[in-house]
Write a protein that holds these residues in place. Structure first.
Motif, PDB file in Angstrom:
ATOM      1  N   ALA A 315       3.702   5.140 -14.757  1.00 56.88           N
ATOM      2  CA  ALA A 315       3.415   4.956 -16.199  1.00 56.88           C
ATOM      3  C   ALA A 315       2.196   4.142 -16.519  1.00 56.88           C
ATOM      4  N   ALA A 316       2.310   3.083 -15.555  1.00 59.13           N
ATOM      5  CA  ALA A 316       1.288   1.868 -15.689  1.00 59.13           C
ATOM      6  C   ALA A 316      -0.040   2.437 -15.703  1.00 59.13           C
ATOM      7  N   VAL A 317      -0.109   3.460 -14.956  1.00 61.84           N
ATOM      8  CA  VAL A 317      -1.786   4.189 -14.828  1.00 61.84           C
ATOM      9  C   VAL A 317      -2.012   5.328 -15.408  1.00 61.84           C
ATOM     10  N   LEU A 318      -1.002   5.938 -15.982  1.00 58.66           N
ATOM     11  CA  LEU A 318      -1.371   7.335 -16.617  1.00 58.66           C
ATOM     12  C   LEU A 318      -2.093   6.993 -17.953  1.00 58.66           C
ATOM     13  N   PRO A 319      -2.771   8.256 -18.268  1.00 61.94           N
ATOM     14  CA  PRO A 319      -3.574   7.984 -19.561  1.00 61.94           C
ATOM     15  C   PRO A 319      -2.856   7.644 -20.754  1.00 61.94           C
ATOM     16  N   THR A 320      -1.273   8.148 -20.566  1.00 61.81           N
ATOM     17  CA  THR A 320      -0.485   7.686 -21.822  1.00 61.81           C
ATOM     18  C   THR A 320      -0.279   6.274 -22.201  1.00 61.81           C
ATOM     19  N   ASN A 321      -0.365   5.508 -20.915  1.00 63.79           N
ATOM     20  CA  ASN A 321      -0.374   3.995 -21.258  1.00 63.79           C
ATOM     21  C   ASN A 321      -1.890   3.384 -22.166  1.00 63.79           C
ATOM     22  N   ARG A 322      -2.676   4.426 -22.322  1.00 66.20           N
ATOM     23  CA  ARG A 322      -3.742   3.959 -23.264  1.00 66.20           C
ATOM     24  C   ARG A 322      -3.516   4.431 -24.657  1.00 66.20           C
ATOM     25  N   LEU A 323      -2.499   5.277 -25.123  1.00 70.60           N
ATOM     26  CA  LEU A 323      -2.237   5.606 -26.238  1.00 70.60           C
ATOM     27  C   LEU A 323      -2.239   4.484 -27.336  1.00 70.60           C
ATOM     28  N   PRO A 324      -2.737   4.393 -28.460  1.00 72.84           N
ATOM     29  CA  PRO A 324      -2.610   3.352 -29.477  1.00 72.84           C
ATOM     30  C   PRO A 324      -1.238   3.045 -29.948  1.00 72.84           C
ATOM     31  N   LEU A 325      -0.147   3.071 -29.166  1.00 77.26           N
ATOM     32  CA  LEU A 325       1.245   2.777 -29.591  1.00 77.26           C
ATOM     33  C   LEU A 325       1.837   1.663 -28.558  1.00 77.26           C
ATOM     34  N   ALA A 326       1.720   0.454 -29.109  1.00 81.00           N
ATOM     35  CA  ALA A 326       2.289  -0.387 -28.077  1.00 81.00           C
ATOM     36  C   ALA A 326       3.682  -0.231 -27.478  1.00 81.00           C
ATOM     37  N   VAL A 327       3.832  -0.249 -26.327  1.00 78.13           N
ATOM     38  CA  VAL A 327       4.917  -0.150 -25.175  1.00 78.13           C
ATOM     39  C   VAL A 327       5.245   1.346 -25.516  1.00 78.13           C
ATOM     40  N   GLY A 328       5.063   2.158 -26.614  1.00 76.54           N
ATOM     41  CA  GLY A 328       5.600   3.633 -26.526  1.00 76.54           C
ATOM     42  C   GLY A 328       4.510   4.614 -25.812  1.00 76.54           C
ATOM     43  N   GLY A 329       3.410   4.180 -25.550  1.00 77.28           N
ATOM     44  CA  GLY A 329       2.690   4.844 -24.548  1.00 77.28           C
ATOM     45  C   GLY A 329       3.099   4.673 -23.092  1.00 77.28           C
ATOM     46  N   TYR A 330       3.643   3.525 -22.728  1.00 73.21           N
ATOM     47  CA  TYR A 330       4.081   3.307 -21.372  1.00 73.21           C
ATOM     48  C   TYR A 330       5.517   3.985 -21.224  1.00 73.21           C
ATOM     49  N   VAL A 331       6.360   3.924 -22.424  1.00 70.46           N
ATOM     50  CA  VAL A 331       7.582   4.642 -22.089  1.00 70.46           C
ATOM     51  C   VAL A 331       7.474   6.255 -22.170  1.00 70.46           C
ATOM     52  N   GLY A 333       4.869   8.053 -20.844  1.00 71.00           N
ATOM     53  CA  GLY A 333       4.685   8.273 -19.506  1.00 71.00           C
ATOM     54  C   GLY A 333       5.682   8.030 -18.316  1.00 71.00           C
ATOM     55  N   PHE A 334       6.647   7.126 -18.507  1.00 73.64           N
ATOM     56  CA  PHE A 334       7.751   6.963 -18.047  1.00 73.64           C
ATOM     57  C   PHE A 334       8.662   8.091 -17.980  1.00 73.64           C
ATOM     58  N   LEU A 335       8.907   8.589 -19.077  1.00 71.14           N
ATOM     59  CA  LEU A 335       9.694   9.675 -19.509  1.00 71.14           C
ATOM     60  C   LEU A 335       9.087  10.806 -18.855  1.00 71.14           C
ATOM     61  N   LEU A 336       7.952  11.149 -18.996  1.00 68.30           N
ATOM     62  CA  LEU A 336       7.262  12.046 -18.575  1.00 68.30           C
ATOM     63  C   LEU A 336       7.575  12.617 -17.118  1.00 68.30           C
ATOM     64  N   VAL A 337       7.133  11.397 -16.231  1.00 64.72           N
ATOM     65  CA  VAL A 337       7.136  11.670 -15.008  1.00 64.72           C
ATOM     66  C   VAL A 337       8.638  11.501 -14.489  1.00 64.72           C
ATOM     67  N   THR A 338       9.373  10.761 -15.051  1.00 62.60           N
ATOM     68  CA  THR A 338      10.771  10.863 -14.510  1.00 62.60           C
ATOM     69  C   THR A 338      11.510  12.323 -14.784  1.00 62.60           C
ATOM     70  N   GLY A 339      11.190  12.879 -15.878  1.00 59.21           N
ATOM     71  CA  GLY A 339      11.788  14.295 -16.132  1.00 59.21           C
ATOM     72  C   GLY A 339      10.976  15.220 -15.083  1.00 59.21           C
ATOM     73  N   LEU A 340       9.960  15.332 -14.996  1.00 64.95           N
ATOM     74  CA  LEU A 340       9.256  16.265 -14.272  1.00 64.95           C
ATOM     75  C   LEU A 340       9.762  16.004 -12.811  1.00 64.95           C
ATOM     76  N   LEU A 341       9.932  14.932 -12.138  1.00 68.04           N
ATOM     77  CA  LEU A 341      10.467  14.532 -10.835  1.00 68.04           C
ATOM     78  C   LEU A 341      11.709  15.078 -10.500  1.00 68.04           C
ATOM     79  N   ALA A 342      12.705  14.736 -11.676  1.00 64.48           N
ATOM     80  CA  ALA A 342      13.846  15.136 -11.752  1.00 64.48           C
ATOM     81  C   ALA A 342      14.052  16.545 -11.756  1.00 64.48           C
ATOM     82  N   ALA A 343      13.388  17.328 -12.364  1.00 66.76           N
ATOM     83  CA  ALA A 343      13.305  18.865 -12.337  1.00 66.76           C
ATOM     84  C   ALA A 343      12.960  19.225 -10.986  1.00 66.76           C
ATOM     85  N   ALA A 344      11.904  18.678 -10.548  1.00 66.04           N
ATOM     86  CA  ALA A 344      11.475  19.278  -9.231  1.00 66.04           C
ATOM     87  C   ALA A 344      12.384  19.188  -8.063  1.00 66.04           C
TER      88      ALA A 344
END
Length: 522
Positions: A315-331, A333-344
């Motif tokens: 999440a620290a390097v994903l493009p979502t981290n550059r969204l203009p939403l403080a902390v929210g962009g990181y969160v 990205g974190f949820l996105l990757v966690t969910g995809l890996l859990a499903a995989a």
């Protein structure tokens, strides 16, 4: 007689009683929130692009001027979060002025990633100039009140403007910029359960003002960074710090929270009769032989920990981290990757099949009982239409259930500006995370709670070690409440023939809406 199934929906009688309870709680909550404004006059204005709210208790006698109190919220807060403090000082005879910093609440301007002191000072200055211009305010009796980020902003402003009569800093992050003895009249308030840095800042500020200014520090026991704003002791200290007062009303800081809590209860109870109305009942038939066994507890724990750990780093390097939403962009990205890996992991990790020979193809009725997430397809177009209607109704209900109590009783939860296009992005990330949760939970509430119980500590640890933004630590308590709230809703909906995707869609609204609307635009 067979034992009752834990998956069986409640009886019709119980459902009706719950609907009545929800209606009563909603009526009481609405009444409490309406009565919270008794005796107060509220006026909304926008000055220089900054949304402001004036709060008064009645009209003053002709020619009488009152103290003016400018109240500044903290990071990820809003004017609405500080409304109970405005009510307290207004009932004590002052004119309270609330405002939204750039990027917060109803202010669509962006704060900027660096949260510059100059931008914060400009917003405070606009509020002070406006309150001084009011005909019923004494310009020589202006008091500033700030919380956290707002506390730093108002103390810096008071240092540069000695005409400010008094200042209150609640949970001041740092006293490093305060010169000795300035501001001269400074009250410091800190919660007893806050991070130690806030207590050290208060002690440092007291030391810098020793012998040359009046600078008491008050520790409010048993409250942390947000609940300190609603503590009766906090409100009493602020009321007593007013330059002058002509009111004696006791503070009522918990009234709006109580009204919001009743609305939360109403929506939480109301989801049961709503689900009964919209969704088909789920049968309690036996598990279908040949179905893959769910992941074991240790395997599930390892999968979730690995997925969340990878999500925290990615999440620290994903493009979502550059969204203009403080902390929210990181969160997001974190949820996105966690969910995809859990499903995989759910798809690819090896598991033995459940014991038993393959069963004949189930009938449509059996499919509805045993595989609720395929009931709409098996039953034809009418069931698919019903599923769509249920999804729309439950999702809309979930938005109201989380946004309305927050907006009326806590802080701003209405999208403005860039939040409108950020909203679907954050909701999408939450949806993918919760789909992963539903897959690995395999329809069991305890497994759902295990996944959430692993995700939150990993996110917290990422903030503590510097992988995630430090402000994530302030968001975690809200995150826990939202995920817990969704877990309760999911447990209810699983009693009916609710498909997994519907549970995830409803959860995305519950979790994603507050993240999108409360975190600051930068």
């Amino acid at each position: 007689m067979p034992a009752p199934s834990p998956h069986r929906p409640p009886s019709t009688r119980t459902t009706v009683l719950l609907a009545v309870l929800a209606a009563v709680a909603a009526a009481l909550g609405t009444l409490v929130l309406v009565r919270a404004d008794d005796g107060l006059t509220v006026r909304q204005v926008t000055v220089g692009g900054v949304p402001m709210t004036e709060v008064r208790a009645g009209a003053p006698p002709p020619g009488v001027r009152r103290p003016g109190v400018v109240i500044a919220h903290g990071f990820a807060g809003s004017a609405r979060l500080m409304r109970p403090i405005a009510d307290t000082v207004a009932r004590r005879g002052a004119v309270a002025l609330l405002f939204d910093f750039a990027g917060h609440g109803a202010n669509p301007a962006r704060l900027g990633a660096d949260m510059s002191s100059a931008r914060l000072a400009a917003d405070v200055d606009a509020a002070v100039i406006h309150v001084r211009s009011l005909s019923d305010v004494d310009p020589n009796q202006i008091m500033l009140v700030g919380h956290s980020m707002g506390a730093g902003a108002v103390t810096r402003y008071a240092v540069d403007h000695p005409e400010i009569a008094r200042t209150v800093a609640i949970s001041l992050p740092s006293a490093g910029e305060l010169p000795p003895g300035r501001p001269a009249e400074l009250l410091l308030i800190v919660g007893g359960a806050e991070f130690p840095v806030f207590r050290r800042a208060a002690d440092d500020a007291v030391g810098r003002g020793a012998a040359v200014s009046r600078r008491p520090a008050v520790v409010v026991p048993g409250v942390e960074h947000i609940s300190v704003l609603f503590a009766p002791r906090t409100h009493q200290e602020i009321a007593d710090w007013l330059p002058s007062t002509d009111g004696t009303a006791a503070p009522r800081p918990l009234v709006r929270l109580a009204g919001a809590a009743l609305l939360v209860l109403a929506f939480g109870v109301g989801v049961v009769p709503l689900a009964a109305l919209l969704l088909p009942r789920r049968g309690a038939g036996p598990e279908r032989p040949g179905r893959r066994a769910p992941l074991g507890g240790l395997t599930l724990f390892g999968l979730t920990t690995s997925a969340a750990g990878a999500g925290a780093v990615a999440a620290a390097v994903l493009p979502t981290n550059r969204l203009p939403l403080a902390v929210g962009g990181y969160v997001a990205g974190f949820l996105l990757v966690t969910g995809l890996l859990a499903a995989a992991g759910h798809r690819w990790l090896p598991r033995p099949p459940s014991p038993g020979a393959p069963a004949p193809a189930p009938t449509a009725v059996e499919a509805g009982r045993r595989a609720p997430d395929r009931v709409a397809v098996a039953a034809g177009p009418s069931a698919r239409a019903r599923a769509v209607v249920a999804a729309l109704a439950l999702t809309g209900y979930a938005v109201l259930a989380v946004a309305l109590p927050i907006h009326l009783g806590l802080t701003s939860a209405r999208p403005v500006g860039a939040r409108w296009w950020l909203l679907p992005l954050v909701l999408g990330a939450c949806l993918l995370y919760l789909l992963g949760v539903e897959l690995v939970a395999d329809g069991r509430t305890w497994r759902h709670l295990l996944v959430v119980g692993v995700t939150v500590p990993v996110l917290t640890m990422a903030a503590l070690v510097g992988v995630a933004p430090g402000f994530v630590l302030l968001v975690v308590p809200l995150f826990v409440l939202l995920l817990g709230w969704h877990a309760i809703w999911a447990a209810v909906l699983r009693r009916y023939a609710a498909p997994r995707w519907l549970l995830a869609v409803v959860g995305a609204a519950i979790v994603g809406w507050p993240i999108s609307t409360t975190l600051p635009l930068n």
